[in-house]
Enzyme design. Sequence first.
Site, PDB file in Angstrom:
ATOM      1  N   SER A  76       0.821  -1.221   0.000  1.00  0.00           N
ATOM      2  CA  SER A  76       0.000   0.000   0.000  1.00  0.00           C
ATOM      3  C   SER A  76       0.851   1.266   0.000  1.00  0.00           C
ATOM      4  O   SER A  76       2.025   1.243   0.367  1.00  0.00           O
ATOM      5  CB  SER A  76      -0.903   0.012   1.229  1.00  0.00           C
ATOM      6  OG  SER A  76      -1.642  -1.173   1.307  1.00  0.00           O
TER       7      SER A  76
HETATM    8  N1  SAH Z   1      -0.019  -4.862   4.237  1.00  0.00           N
HETATM    9  C1  SAH Z   1       0.524  -5.417   3.025  1.00  0.00           C
HETATM   10  C2  SAH Z   1      -0.421  -5.218   1.864  1.00  0.00           C
HETATM   11  C3  SAH Z   1      -0.781  -6.524   1.323  1.00  0.00           C
HETATM   12  S1  SAH Z   1      -1.921  -6.590   0.000  1.00  0.00           S
HETATM   13  C4  SAH Z   1       1.889  -4.846   2.735  1.00  0.00           C
HETATM   14  O1  SAH Z   1       2.328  -3.957   3.489  1.00  0.00           O
HETATM   15  O2  SAH Z   1       2.553  -5.307   1.830  1.00  0.00           O
HETATM   16  C5  SAH Z   1      -3.124  -7.668   0.674  1.00  0.00           C
HETATM   17  C6  SAH Z   1      -2.671  -9.046   1.085  1.00  0.00           C
HETATM   18  O3  SAH Z   1      -3.806  -9.715   1.607  1.00  0.00           O
HETATM   19  C7  SAH Z   1      -2.139  -9.925  -0.049  1.00  0.00           C
HETATM   20  O4  SAH Z   1      -0.880 -10.412   0.296  1.00  0.00           O
HETATM   21  C8  SAH Z   1      -3.146 -11.076  -0.123  1.00  0.00           C
HETATM   22  O5  SAH Z   1      -2.578 -12.310  -0.460  1.00  0.00           O
HETATM   23  C9  SAH Z   1      -3.686 -11.081   1.299  1.00  0.00           C
HETATM   24  N2  SAH Z   1      -4.988 -11.715   1.450  1.00  0.00           N
HETATM   25  C10 SAH Z   1      -6.067 -11.663   0.622  1.00  0.00           C
HETATM   26  N3  SAH Z   1      -7.084 -12.371   1.140  1.00  0.00           N
HETATM   27  C11 SAH Z   1      -6.642 -12.881   2.310  1.00  0.00           C
HETATM   28  C12 SAH Z   1      -7.239 -13.721   3.317  1.00  0.00           C
HETATM   29  N4  SAH Z   1      -8.476 -14.179   3.215  1.00  0.00           N
HETATM   30  N5  SAH Z   1      -6.487 -14.051   4.381  1.00  0.00           N
HETATM   31  C13 SAH Z   1      -5.211 -13.607   4.524  1.00  0.00           C
HETATM   32  N6  SAH Z   1      -4.605 -12.835   3.612  1.00  0.00           N
HETATM   33  C14 SAH Z   1      -5.309 -12.473   2.525  1.00  0.00           C
END
Ligand code: SAH
Length: 229
Positions: A76
């Site tokens: 993000s």
């Molecule tokens: N906070 C992260 C942003 C990640 S983007 C950063 O700083 O990089 C969102 C993430 O959520 C992705 O890695 C995706 O795989 C994960 N995600 C999506 N659905 C999910 C679920 N049901 N449980 C756990 N993770 C999930």
Amino acid sequence: MYTIKKFLKNMVSTNSSFNEKRERMVRAQLIARDIVDKEVLRAMAKVPRHEFLPADLWDRAYDDTPLPIEEMQTISQPYIVAYMIQALSIKKGDRILEVGTGSGYQTALLAEIHEKVYTVEVRAQLAHKAMAKINELGYGDRVKLHIADGSVGYEEEAPFDGIIVTAATFDIPEPLIKQLAEKGRIIIPIGGTDAQTLVRATKVKGKLIKEELFQCMFVPLVRQEFENN
Ligand code: SAH
């Protein structure tokens, strides 16, 4: 000849240029907006965002923008990460859960501020990579990673005083509401792939009080129970 001395000098200057970019990011993107929490600002100035990105994106690591990571996911925008952590109002001793570890950047920031962070990631490869980086940067003891569908929360470690969800969904998953302690806060993007609102909900006497924070855009939260049907 490329001596060790030269190599070290190069490394120091590369790091100091990242440090400078990070300080500039904190001033121009966070303080200039509405990030006032000293601990959040300190963590944002310290945790190396570039380390969580592929090397070809390092020169853009401190830009005011989200960036792609592996498996079509994103890290993000720095402001959004800082805003979400600030909105969580972490207090000493709180139990904190992050759903969506992704690159591990936000996890490291949370661990810089707080002694224990629980994080759940559904994509195993991303999770392993994130954890390796978290260990390398020295936050390993403060982070417990669980590879699973986080839309059902993390029952074994519940209840939580703060839950931060970094992927969007149409409604707050029921298990996350259940696993939220009284006075606990959940920060979560609500909506589809065209329009989303970042919402903070606080549990008061067992009920959620919701506040809409602002429009945002996150990758979708995977809901395995739906995908398997
Ligand atoms: N906070 C992260 C942003 C990640 S983007 C950063 O700083 O990089 C969102 C993430 O959520 C992705 O890695 C995706 O795989 C994960 N995600 C999506 N659905 C999910 C679920 N049901 N449980 C756990 N993770 C999930």
